[in-house]
Scaffold this motif. Structure first.
Motif, PDB file in Angstrom:
ATOM      1  N   UNK A 148      24.015  -1.487  20.344  1.00 49.90           N
ATOM      2  CA  UNK A 148      22.939  -2.104  19.435  1.00 49.90           C
ATOM      3  C   UNK A 148      21.414  -1.907  20.238  1.00 49.90           C
ATOM      4  N   UNK A 149      21.328  -2.361  21.486  1.00 52.77           N
ATOM      5  CA  UNK A 149      20.303  -2.298  22.416  1.00 52.77           C
ATOM      6  C   UNK A 149      20.021  -0.486  22.553  1.00 52.77           C
ATOM      7  N   UNK A 150      20.881   0.305  22.658  1.00 51.93           N
ATOM      8  CA  UNK A 150      20.424   1.795  22.676  1.00 51.93           C
ATOM      9  C   UNK A 150      19.831   2.193  21.476  1.00 51.93           C
ATOM     10  N   UNK A 151      20.024   1.674  20.323  1.00 49.68           N
ATOM     11  CA  UNK A 151      19.419   1.790  19.264  1.00 49.68           C
ATOM     12  C   UNK A 151      17.951   1.492  19.032  1.00 49.68           C
ATOM     13  N   UNK A 152      17.542   0.649  20.028  1.00 50.40           N
ATOM     14  CA  UNK A 152      16.103   0.257  20.309  1.00 50.40           C
ATOM     15  C   UNK A 152      15.202   1.518  20.543  1.00 50.40           C
ATOM     16  N   UNK A 156      11.849   2.694  15.035  1.00 56.04           N
ATOM     17  CA  UNK A 156      11.653   1.696  14.464  1.00 56.04           C
ATOM     18  C   UNK A 156      12.949   0.591  14.826  1.00 56.04           C
ATOM     19  N   UNK A 157      12.425  -0.300  15.950  1.00 56.31           N
ATOM     20  CA  UNK A 157      13.407  -0.932  16.535  1.00 56.31           C
ATOM     21  C   UNK A 157      14.141  -1.864  15.526  1.00 56.31           C
ATOM     22  N   UNK A 158      13.657  -2.629  14.506  1.00 54.54           N
ATOM     23  CA  UNK A 158      14.424  -3.387  13.588  1.00 54.54           C
ATOM     24  C   UNK A 158      15.076  -2.735  12.804  1.00 54.54           C
ATOM     25  N   UNK A 159      14.944  -1.571  12.077  1.00 58.42           N
ATOM     26  CA  UNK A 159      15.561  -0.887  11.285  1.00 58.42           C
ATOM     27  C   UNK A 159      16.761   0.066  12.089  1.00 58.42           C
ATOM     28  N   UNK A 160      16.569   0.283  13.271  1.00 59.81           N
ATOM     29  CA  UNK A 160      17.644   0.931  14.174  1.00 59.81           C
ATOM     30  C   UNK A 160      18.798  -0.251  14.274  1.00 59.81           C
ATOM     31  N   UNK A 162      19.411  -2.780  12.714  1.00 57.87           N
ATOM     32  CA  UNK A 162      20.118  -3.170  11.261  1.00 57.87           C
ATOM     33  C   UNK A 162      20.887  -2.104  11.026  1.00 57.87           C
ATOM     34  N   UNK A 163      20.887  -0.760  11.376  1.00 56.41           N
ATOM     35  CA  UNK A 163      21.686   0.336  10.768  1.00 56.41           C
ATOM     36  C   UNK A 163      22.807   0.261  11.710  1.00 56.41           C
ATOM     37  N   UNK A 164      22.887  -0.238  13.126  1.00 57.22           N
ATOM     38  CA  UNK A 164      24.017  -0.433  14.068  1.00 57.22           C
ATOM     39  C   UNK A 164      24.865  -1.557  13.666  1.00 57.22           C
ATOM     40  N   UNK A 165      24.306  -2.694  13.176  1.00 58.51           N
ATOM     41  CA  UNK A 165      24.939  -3.835  12.866  1.00 58.51           C
ATOM     42  C   UNK A 165      25.394  -3.653  11.430  1.00 58.51           C
ATOM     43  N   UNK A 190      22.733 -10.696  19.784  1.00 60.97           N
ATOM     44  CA  UNK A 190      23.187  -9.520  19.269  1.00 60.97           C
ATOM     45  C   UNK A 190      24.676  -9.467  18.665  1.00 60.97           C
ATOM     46  N   UNK A 191      25.629 -10.080  19.484  1.00 65.05           N
ATOM     47  CA  UNK A 191      26.907 -10.134  19.160  1.00 65.05           C
ATOM     48  C   UNK A 191      26.982 -11.147  17.863  1.00 65.05           C
ATOM     49  N   UNK A 192      26.230 -12.202  17.874  1.00 61.49           N
ATOM     50  CA  UNK A 192      26.422 -13.062  16.824  1.00 61.49           C
ATOM     51  C   UNK A 192      25.843 -12.398  15.582  1.00 61.49           C
ATOM     52  N   UNK A 193      24.935 -11.667  15.613  1.00 57.77           N
ATOM     53  CA  UNK A 193      24.178 -11.184  14.370  1.00 57.77           C
ATOM     54  C   UNK A 193      25.513 -10.131  13.725  1.00 57.77           C
ATOM     55  N   UNK A 194      26.067  -9.515  14.455  1.00 57.27           N
ATOM     56  CA  UNK A 194      27.137  -8.809  13.713  1.00 57.27           C
ATOM     57  C   UNK A 194      28.281  -9.720  13.329  1.00 57.27           C
TER      58      UNK A 194
END
Length: 252
Positions: A148-152, A156-160, A162-165, A190-194
């Protein structure tokens, strides 16, 4: 028009009979063929092609699951059972896999010290579902947070993020191993978001941890733990020694 008629229509019959089917062959270009033999050949080729397609799909499912190489062949049949605790863990895992196959969407928690067979049973569960064509993903909590962090790094951090989640919510079963070994603070969030996303999507999650059950509940927090139990929660506590150290165990 049936298949036999399609094969014979427009072809000249010849005075040569198929010794197997005792019907007249037809002239097809330079060759004389038996229509029924031709049908059998086509059906055989179609069956073989379907087998090849099924094998390709199966291999794709297994590759996408990202099971650890060490557990590539871990199944329920080769899980070591030496006492009642291991027998219970095995039976609970088998029942969980069967329930998912019939559409039950509850979660599963397995806790215990390292080396007691937790990952073996989780991969056996995965292999059972994969063999039935379901989509499963194995990942550790640290690997998940890092992905998830690599997607940052994208625009667009938030969109990226969300796409991984969202990607992690698509699997029929998510196996989250080594929960609690990730770095804390942001990674935990991040883990909890998933886990929240899979709850919202009504997708089952198999959570594996070296925590005690009480430690796991505290780490997940009251809100997430409550949601994790909705629809029924299977809990397995593996309270025996590490087999890797040569003591009684249940697989690695």
């Amino acid at each position: 028009m049936n298949t036999m008629a399609l094969l014979t229509d427009g072809f000249q019959k010849v005075e040569v009979f198929c010794t197997e089917h005792n019907i007249a062959k037809v002239q097809a270009g330079p060759n004389q063929i038996c229509p029924k033999c031709a049908i059998n050949l086509v059906e055989f080729q179609n069956k073989n092609r379907q087998k090849e397609i099924d094998q390709m799909v199966r291999e794709k499912h297994f590759a996408g699951a990202m099971l650890p190489e060490r557990h590539a062949e871990s199944g329920f049949k080769n899980y070591t059972v030496q006492h009642a605790g291991q027998k219970n863990s095995l039976n609970q895992s088998i029942s969980y896999a069967k329930n998912i196959l019939i559409g039950v969407k509850n979660n599963f928690v397995m806790v215990g010290k390292t080396g007691v067979g937790k990952t073996h049973l989780s991969c056996a569960t995965a292999r059972t579902l994969l063999n039935k064509g379901m989509y499963v993903r194995y990942i550790t909590s640290e690997e998940m947070a890092q992905k998830i962090m690599r997607a940052w790094d994208k625009d667009t951090k938030d969109a990226s993020e969300r796409s991984v989640i969202y990607e992690f919510t698509q699997y029929d079963l998510l196996i989250l191993d080594e929960y609690g070994l990730h770095d804390r603070d942001k990674r935990l969030e991040l883990v909890h978001k998933v886990l929240y996303a899979r709850y919202d999507a009504m997708k089952p999650t198999m959570l594996i941890s070296n925590f005690t059950l009480a430690e796991l509940q505290k780490d997940l927090g009251d809100r997430l733990w409550s949601r994790f139990q909705q629809g029924g929660l299977t809990v397995v506590e593996c309270n025996w020694a590490d087999q890797r150290l040569g003591q009684v165990g249940g697989g690695v």
